[in-house]
Write a protein that holds these residues in place. Sequence first.
Motif: not given
Length: 65
Positions: A42-48
């Motif tokens: 998820p961190e790859k996409y959150v805030g991207k």
Amino acid sequence: MAKDLVCGMEVEEAKAAATSVYKGQTYYFCSVGCKAAFDKDPEKYVGKARPEHPEAHGGLHGPHH
């Protein structure tokens, strides 16, 4: 409308193929393939700022409606 963070497609919340809750926020996806990619990292996409390259998205699932 919500944006599928994996592919960038606009998704109607009521018609989303899948959802995930991450850190108290609900995310909506156009397909279970996009949900699986999000759930894996998820961190790859959150805030991207921008979605994956469209050509990379084609391998996740069939064409969009």
